[in-house]
Design a protein around this motif. Structure first.
Motif, short mmCIF file in Angstrom:
data_model
loop_
_atom_site.label_atom_id
_atom_site.label_comp_id
_atom_site.label_asym_id
_atom_site.label_seq_id
_atom_site.Cartn_x
_atom_site.Cartn_y
_atom_site.Cartn_z
N ASP A 45 152.42 -66.65 85.66
CA ASP A 45 152.66 -66.42 84.16
C ASP A 45 153.99 -67.14 83.94
N TYR A 46 154.13 -67.63 82.91
CA TYR A 46 155.80 -68.08 82.79
C TYR A 46 156.03 -67.68 81.09
N SER A 47 157.33 -67.26 80.88
CA SER A 47 157.77 -67.00 79.65
C SER A 47 159.25 -67.83 79.49
N TRP A 48 159.42 -68.21 78.23
CA TRP A 48 160.69 -68.94 77.82
C TRP A 48 161.88 -68.07 78.05
N PRO A 49 162.96 -68.62 78.68
CA PRO A 49 164.13 -67.66 79.12
C PRO A 49 165.05 -67.29 78.00
N LEU A 50 165.02 -68.06 76.73
CA LEU A 50 166.11 -67.72 75.79
C LEU A 50 165.39 -67.46 74.45
N PRO A 51 164.38 -66.81 74.10
CA PRO A 51 163.93 -66.27 73.03
C PRO A 51 164.80 -66.81 71.78
#
Ligand SMILES: [Zn+2]
Length: 191
Positions: A45-51
């Motif tokens: 699962d990945y998430s964006w590093p800089l919301p």
């Protein structure tokens, strides 16, 4: 006359073959995967590093070097953000590197199986340690300053003469993702 056509056909085949070989050598020499789709990333699962920061100032691939010492084959993506913006881990993993890494400036690397995530030009006040297990979305670092306190052997400076956080022209996160030591376009993970 027919023999001439035959020779042209041979010549054409040879040139076609030579082009294929050259293309293969160029790409394999750079250790870049040109078709990321051949890999299955769906098990993580990945998430964006800089919301809140979604602009890309420099994309993955060939480019004109933005500053002396920066690469012409960009092995990641650049996401501009102000100094001290929190950086969140893209995926779960273990911290395997935390140091000043030449052109990349202060860099943090996190491994998950055959995948390696690198966060570069970060702040020198590290938030994690080598060996730490981190989870997706955990704050692992902050966007670093453009200028850093002098480090012995750091060749990167700008017109002011001050040392910069690697080869950089301003505050941003350089995110690179490697699979089996080959760089892929990080944006592939977020589609
Ligand atoms: Zn970069």
């Amino acid at each position: 006359m027919k023999k001439i056509y035959f020779y042209f056909l041979i010549l054409f085949c040879f040139l076609f073959f030579a082009c294929c070989v050259t293309t293969f050598v160029v790409y394999s020499g750079n250790s870049f995967i040109t078709n990321s789709l051949e890999y299955d990333f769906s098990n993580i699962d990945y998430s964006w590093p800089l919301p809140k920061h979604y602009a890309i100032s420099s994309a993955f691939g060939f480019r004109i070097s933005p500053t002396t010492g920066a690469s012409t084959y960009h092995s990641g993506i650049d996401i501009p953000a102000p100094e001290k913006t929190p950086i969140y881990s893209v995926a779960d993993g273990i911290v395997t590197y935390l140091d000043f890494e030449g052109a990349n400036g202060y860099t943090l690397k996190i491994e998950n199986g055959s995948m390696l995530f690198s966060y570069s030009h970060i702040a020198p006040d590290f938030l994690v340690n080598i060996g730490d297990s981190v989870t997706k979305n955990q704050e692992i670092a902050q966007v670093g300053p453009k200028y850093i306190s002098p480090i012995l052997g750091n060749p990167y400076t700008d017109s002011t003469g001050n040392q910069t956080n690697g080869a950089t022209t301003g505050c941003h996160l350089h995110l690179s993702v490697k699979i089996d030591d080959k760089a892929i376009d990080p944006l592939t993970l977020f589609r």
